[in-house]
Design a protein around this motif. Sequence first.
Motif, PDB file in Angstrom:
ATOM      1  N   GLY A 189       0.972  -7.644  -1.799  1.00 31.74           N
ATOM      2  CA  GLY A 189       0.230  -6.405  -1.930  1.00 31.74           C
ATOM      3  C   GLY A 189       0.913  -5.439  -2.894  1.00 31.74           C
ATOM      4  N   LEU A 190       0.141  -4.480  -3.385  1.00 33.67           N
ATOM      5  CA  LEU A 190       0.644  -3.503  -4.342  1.00 33.67           C
ATOM      6  C   LEU A 190       0.100  -2.132  -3.961  1.00 33.67           C
ATOM      7  CD1 LEU A 190       2.316  -3.896  -7.042  1.00 33.67           C
ATOM      8  CD2 LEU A 190       0.152  -3.588  -8.236  1.00 33.67           C
ATOM      9  N   ASP A 191       0.962  -1.126  -4.009  1.00 30.75           N
ATOM     10  CA  ASP A 191       0.511   0.253  -3.820  1.00 30.75           C
ATOM     11  C   ASP A 191      -0.046   0.713  -5.162  1.00 30.75           C
ATOM     12  OD1 ASP A 191       0.342   3.094  -3.661  1.00 30.75           O
ATOM     13  OD2 ASP A 191       1.777   3.091  -2.005  1.00 30.75           O
ATOM     14  N   LEU A 192      -1.370   0.805  -5.244  1.00 27.93           N
ATOM     15  CA  LEU A 192      -2.011   1.085  -6.525  1.00 27.93           C
ATOM     16  C   LEU A 192      -1.791   2.513  -7.004  1.00 27.93           C
ATOM     17  CD1 LEU A 192      -5.328  -0.904  -5.995  1.00 27.93           C
ATOM     18  CD2 LEU A 192      -3.306  -1.569  -7.317  1.00 27.93           C
ATOM     19  N   ARG A 193      -1.223   3.380  -6.154  1.00 28.14           N
ATOM     20  CA  ARG A 193      -0.885   4.734  -6.588  1.00 28.14           C
ATOM     21  C   ARG A 193       0.376   4.745  -7.433  1.00 28.14           C
ATOM     22  NH1 ARG A 193      -0.175   7.271  -0.804  1.00 28.14           N
ATOM     23  NH2 ARG A 193       1.235   5.458  -0.858  1.00 28.14           N
ATOM     24  N   THR A 194       1.307   3.836  -7.100  1.00 26.90           N
ATOM     25  CA  THR A 194       2.628   3.871  -7.739  1.00 26.90           C
ATOM     26  C   THR A 194       2.992   2.580  -8.455  1.00 26.90           C
ATOM     27  OG1 THR A 194       3.725   3.033  -5.745  1.00 26.90           O
ATOM     28  CG2 THR A 194       3.442   5.432  -5.933  1.00 26.90           C
ATOM     29  N   GLY A 195       2.304   1.488  -8.166  1.00 28.24           N
ATOM     30  CA  GLY A 195       2.684   0.193  -8.719  1.00 28.24           C
ATOM     31  C   GLY A 195       3.794  -0.489  -7.948  1.00 28.24           C
ATOM     32  N   ALA A 196       4.193   0.085  -6.818  1.00 24.41           N
ATOM     33  CA  ALA A 196       5.255  -0.508  -6.006  1.00 24.41           C
ATOM     34  C   ALA A 196       4.688  -1.607  -5.119  1.00 24.41           C
ATOM     35  CB  ALA A 196       5.917   0.568  -5.141  1.00 24.41           C
ATOM     36  N   MET A 197       5.491  -2.637  -4.892  1.00 35.66           N
ATOM     37  CA  MET A 197       5.101  -3.706  -3.986  1.00 35.66           C
ATOM     38  C   MET A 197       5.023  -3.166  -2.556  1.00 35.66           C
ATOM     39  SD  MET A 197       7.138  -7.230  -3.265  1.00 35.66           S
ATOM     40  CE  MET A 197       6.797  -8.181  -1.784  1.00 35.66           C
ATOM     41  N   THR A 198       4.069  -3.683  -1.778  1.00 36.33           N
ATOM     42  CA  THR A 198       3.917  -3.235  -0.391  1.00 36.33           C
ATOM     43  C   THR A 198       3.959  -4.444   0.544  1.00 36.33           C
ATOM     44  OG1 THR A 198       1.507  -3.304  -0.621  1.00 36.33           O
ATOM     45  CG2 THR A 198       2.598  -1.200  -1.034  1.00 36.33           C
ATOM     46  N   GLY A 199       5.122  -5.027   0.687  1.00 37.74           N
ATOM     47  CA  GLY A 199       5.263  -6.201   1.544  1.00 37.74           C
ATOM     48  C   GLY A 199       5.047  -5.903   3.012  1.00 37.74           C
ATOM     49  N   GLY A 200       5.171  -4.630   3.400  1.00 37.78           N
ATOM     50  CA  GLY A 200       5.023  -4.266   4.797  1.00 37.78           C
ATOM     51  C   GLY A 200       3.670  -3.700   5.151  1.00 37.78           C
ATOM     52  N   SER A 201       2.678  -3.857   4.296  1.00 44.33           N
ATOM     53  CA  SER A 201       1.374  -3.224   4.502  1.00 44.33           C
ATOM     54  C   SER A 201       0.439  -4.098   5.333  1.00 44.33           C
ATOM     55  CB  SER A 201       0.712  -2.961   3.142  1.00 44.33           C
ATOM     56  OG  SER A 201       0.450  -4.189   2.472  1.00 44.33           O
ATOM     57  N   GLY A 202      -0.606  -3.474   5.846  1.00 47.64           N
ATOM     58  CA  GLY A 202      -1.649  -4.229   6.519  1.00 47.64           C
ATOM     59  C   GLY A 202      -2.356  -5.194   5.590  1.00 47.64           C
ATOM     60  N   GLU A 203      -2.498  -4.784   4.318  1.00 50.25           N
ATOM     61  CA  GLU A 203      -3.118  -5.682   3.344  1.00 50.25           C
ATOM     62  C   GLU A 203      -2.294  -6.956   3.167  1.00 50.25           C
ATOM     63  OE1 GLU A 203      -4.458  -1.589   2.741  1.00 50.25           O
ATOM     64  OE2 GLU A 203      -2.447  -2.453   2.676  1.00 50.25           O
ATOM     65  N   GLN A 204      -0.964  -6.808   3.175  1.00 50.55           N
ATOM     66  CA  GLN A 204      -0.103  -7.982   3.064  1.00 50.55           C
ATOM     67  C   GLN A 204      -0.309  -8.923   4.256  1.00 50.55           C
ATOM     68  OE1 GLN A 204       2.264  -8.964   0.487  1.00 50.55           O
ATOM     69  NE2 GLN A 204       1.781 -10.798   1.685  1.00 50.55           N
ATOM     70  N   ALA A 205      -0.407  -8.335   5.445  1.00 49.33           N
ATOM     71  CA  ALA A 205      -0.634  -9.154   6.637  1.00 49.33           C
ATOM     72  C   ALA A 205      -1.953  -9.917   6.529  1.00 49.33           C
ATOM     73  CB  ALA A 205      -0.617  -8.271   7.884  1.00 49.33           C
ATOM     74  N   LEU A 206      -3.000  -9.264   6.010  1.00 49.19           N
ATOM     75  CA  LEU A 206      -4.287  -9.927   5.838  1.00 49.19           C
ATOM     76  C   LEU A 206      -4.220 -11.014   4.768  1.00 49.19           C
ATOM     77  CD1 LEU A 206      -6.692  -6.863   6.061  1.00 49.19           C
ATOM     78  CD2 LEU A 206      -6.694  -8.844   7.589  1.00 49.19           C
TER      79      LEU A 206
END
Length: 512
Positions: free
Chosen positions: A312-329
Amino acid sequence: MIQRTTSRSGGRAARRAARAAPLATHLRPIRPGLSGGTYAPLTATDMDNIHGAALQALEEIGLADAPASGVAYLTGAGATQGADGRIRFPRALVEDTIARANRSITLCGRDPEHDLDLSGTRVHYGTAGAAVHLVEVDGRSYRECGVQDLHDAARIADTLQNIHFVQRPMVCRDITDNLEMDVNSIYACCAGTTKHIGTSFSDPAFVKHGVELLHMIAGGEDAWRARPFVSNTNCFVVPPMKFATESCEVMEACIKAGMPVLLLSAGMAGATAPSTVAGAIVQAVAECLAGLVYVNAVRPGHPAVFGTWPFGLDLRTGAMTGGSGEQALLTAGCAQMHKYYDLPGGAAAGIADSKLPDMQAGWEQMCSNVMAGLAGLNMVYEAAGMHASLLGFCHESLILGDDLIGQALRCVRGIEVNDETLAVDQIREVCLGGPGHYLGTEQTLGRMQQDHVYPTFGDRTSPKEWDELGKPDLVEKATARKHEILAQRAAARFDETLDAAIRARFAIHLPA
């Protein structure tokens, strides 16, 4: 005066002693290879559509940048190379490859007790990643990690029941020579654990040196080929839809050496993969199907793990979001696609974006680990120890992750419904002339270890007890356990003769 012991108290003492003794593996409430698959975010139609889209992408778009050897293997198998240099895959070729791919994969440990059966929806949790920093919890700081840190991680993981394999979680930043770094990564892990190990190679020419070391550890080439206890983590693609030329050459060399391969596609949703969860899964599936054709073109039936790892990616900052709900999905959806093809698969879960083992890390790690397990993911990579979106690895977090994964595995095991667990006889006995509660009943005492998972470090005391115990801190307890583990000789260490032979042949950086 003679003290008498009643038969009842003797029986109770015997039962207490039995409860204190370790349970046989098959009786434990959690264990490696529990079957998941009860969570299904994708419908059957969704999976059909993802499969169709992946086949369309492979047939119409294809992949660029295959090495010359790969072009020969793939076109020999029935793929085509267009005027633009891209390799395209006819649907029939992909579907035929899926049909004949190896589904009976066991990833071996150096100790057969740690073998991993990847059939069906059996779930295994372990480490992974290529963190460049070690998290120092006492100073709340990050520093570059080295070979000793990697070795210590393997030693710690070897003692943890719920860490089932050790894919290299850190890069040896203190070794500047790439060949020495690759060889020392293998040595540091193998000298730390007898569980299955995953590693990578930075150059195709280095594979033969790593394999030579593995032959020495195994006791010869035949012994190695019979039970390969190290697999190659291979980022064979550079998303979107391009082969990683050198990694493909590494993969070919590993296949010829008898090493199982993890086909790893790691697109970033919104950057190197579509921003939608479905689109990111489509691209990862397409890339891994191309990899499956590649592997089977080199050697039909070679063991390959279908490694869809979209992030997953935080589209506001371009940072990876490995801990997000989107990553879990993303991970759960990929697990479903592995089962759609009935192929052994792996994906990433348990990553924390948090920089330290704190509350944020807890919710991030638990969310994706539980969903991955419930979805029946065979190999849950990066499940413990990873922070700062894979930039940092923490030994204390690895230890605490064992507790966290224990609870996740209990969710995977689910609810058993049968005559005994429905407990009507118990209810009758307790309510009709009984004590009116279930505390101390034979059924409660008899199943307390088989049904319930008890945390090693998680605190379940009352506030009063917690205060009387000096207000113990979770991370401090993990640090104390880390020092206790590392003060002991590693059970996986090589005997002196073998170690001397290895050191005579290779530049080993760990102290003898």
